[in-house]
Design a protein around this motif. Structure first.
Motif, short mmCIF file in Angstrom:
data_model
loop_
_atom_site.label_atom_id
_atom_site.label_comp_id
_atom_site.label_asym_id
_atom_site.label_seq_id
_atom_site.Cartn_x
_atom_site.Cartn_y
_atom_site.Cartn_z
N ALA A 175 2.91 -10.31 -2.45
CA ALA A 175 2.31 -9.33 -3.37
C ALA A 175 2.67 -9.71 -4.81
CB ALA A 175 2.80 -7.93 -3.02
N HIS A 204 4.70 2.39 3.48
CA HIS A 204 5.54 2.71 2.32
C HIS A 204 6.96 3.06 2.74
CE1 HIS A 204 1.49 3.05 0.46
NE2 HIS A 204 2.11 2.29 -0.42
N GLY A 258 4.69 4.29 -5.26
CA GLY A 258 4.48 3.63 -3.97
C GLY A 258 4.19 2.14 -4.06
N PRO A 296 6.06 -4.17 -7.77
CA PRO A 296 7.50 -4.26 -7.71
C PRO A 296 8.20 -3.02 -8.28
CG PRO A 296 6.73 -5.31 -9.70
CD PRO A 296 5.52 -4.82 -8.97
N ASN A 345 4.81 -4.49 -13.35
CA ASN A 345 5.03 -5.92 -13.59
C ASN A 345 5.26 -6.23 -15.07
OD1 ASN A 345 4.71 -7.60 -11.09
ND2 ASN A 345 2.91 -6.30 -10.91
N HIS A 378 -5.44 -8.62 -12.52
CA HIS A 378 -4.88 -7.98 -11.31
C HIS A 378 -5.81 -6.84 -10.85
CE1 HIS A 378 -0.93 -6.28 -9.33
NE2 HIS A 378 -1.96 -6.24 -8.52
N TRP A 402 -3.75 -15.66 -4.34
CA TRP A 402 -4.69 -14.69 -3.75
C TRP A 402 -6.12 -15.26 -3.81
CZ3 TRP A 402 -3.10 -9.80 -7.07
CH2 TRP A 402 -1.79 -9.45 -6.75
N1 LIG Z 1 0.49 -1.11 -12.01
C1 LIG Z 1 1.34 -1.76 -11.05
C2 LIG Z 1 0.48 -2.20 -9.87
C3 LIG Z 1 1.26 -2.92 -8.84
C4 LIG Z 1 0.42 -3.13 -7.56
O1 LIG Z 1 -0.81 -3.04 -7.58
N2 LIG Z 1 1.12 -3.45 -6.48
C5 LIG Z 1 0.46 -3.63 -5.21
C6 LIG Z 1 0.85 -4.96 -4.59
S1 LIG Z 1 0.27 -6.34 -5.53
C7 LIG Z 1 0.91 -2.53 -4.27
O2 LIG Z 1 2.08 -2.21 -4.21
N3 LIG Z 1 -0.05 -1.93 -3.55
C8 LIG Z 1 0.24 -0.93 -2.56
C9 LIG Z 1 0.26 0.45 -3.11
O3 LIG Z 1 0.05 0.65 -4.33
O4 LIG Z 1 0.48 1.37 -2.32
C10 LIG Z 1 2.08 -2.94 -11.66
O5 LIG Z 1 1.49 -3.62 -12.53
O6 LIG Z 1 3.23 -3.21 -11.31
#
Ligand SMILES: N[C@@H](CCC(=O)N[C@@H](CS)C(=O)NCC(=O)O)C(=O)O
Length: 196
Positions: A9, A35, A50, A53, A66, A103, A160
């Motif tokens: 991820a 989760h 949820g 990172p 991020n 992203h 990806w």
């Molecule tokens: N806005 C967040 C988005 C992070 C994100 O989309 N993470 C994904 C994995 S790449 C995730 O955890 N998806 C599952 C979820 O949100 O429940 C960031 O930039 O850190």
């Protein structure tokens, strides 16, 4: 310090950057379907959003997103930040583009309920944004001659694109190979069970 991650991820970017910065940390795996953490606890107790990172400091404080985590790592290790006038803002500009444009464009490709048409449009949007980054790339790394914390983030999204058979411009394919050679990338992939 603990990094909450899911294999492959976007948290892989932070994982690579922490190795590049030589910052000691431990990994806590999150199951993104349930989760839950491996010990059965709800991950939302750590990050109510949820998503991975999340970086938890030894005093318990948690940093998410991020952009914020990568900027924090760059502040600990200035070699991982760009140099020159406006450097800090150039880094934020790039991290913001990677997070909010590239992203985000992948999102429909990960959502099971997306229609084939939505997926096609998303793949086209990803290709367009990768094209922009390839045109902008003027050196071995996104922001010039040395690696910054923005590069692992792009690298992860290129993995990806590869998995999803999205066309990656040649310049970015070479960038990806260059990144894959870095010991920190190899270490992070091995720790996430993704190498080989
Ligand atoms: N806005 C967040 C988005 C992070 C994100 O989309 N993470 C994904 C994995 S790449 C995730 O955890 N998806 C599952 C979820 O949100 O429940 C960031 O930039 O850190």
């Amino acid at each position: 310090m603990k990094l909450y991650y899911a294999p492959g991820a976007c948290s892989l970017a932070d994982h690579i950057a922490l190795h590049e910065a030589d910052i000691p940390f431990s990994l806590v795996r999150v199951d993104l379907k349930t989760h839950k953490l491996e010990d059965g606890r709800a991950y939302t107790e750590i990050n109510p959003k949820g998503s991975v990172p999340a970086l938890q400091f030894d005093d318990g404080e948690v940093l998410t997103e991020n952009l914020a985590i990568l900027a924090y790592i760059a502040d600990q290790k200035p070699e991982l930040a760009p140099h020159g006038p406006l450097a800090r803002y150039r880094l934020l500009e790039m991290l913001s583009y990677l997070a909010s444009e590239l992203h985000k464009a992948f999102h429909p490709l990960f959502v099971p309920r997306s229609t084939p048409d939505e997926k096609k449009q998303a793949a086209a949007a990803v290709e367009q944004k990768l094209g922009y980054l390839a045109d902008k790339l003027d050196g071995p790394y996104l922001l010039g001659t040395h690696m910054t914390v923005a590069d692992p983030y792009l690298y992860v999204m290129l993995t990806w694109a590869d998995d999803m058979k999205i066309k990656v411009p040649d310049k970015l394919a070479s960038f990806s190979q260059r990144m894959a050679e870095r010991p920190a990338v190899k270490r992070a992939l091995a720790h996430e069970g993704l190498s080989g």
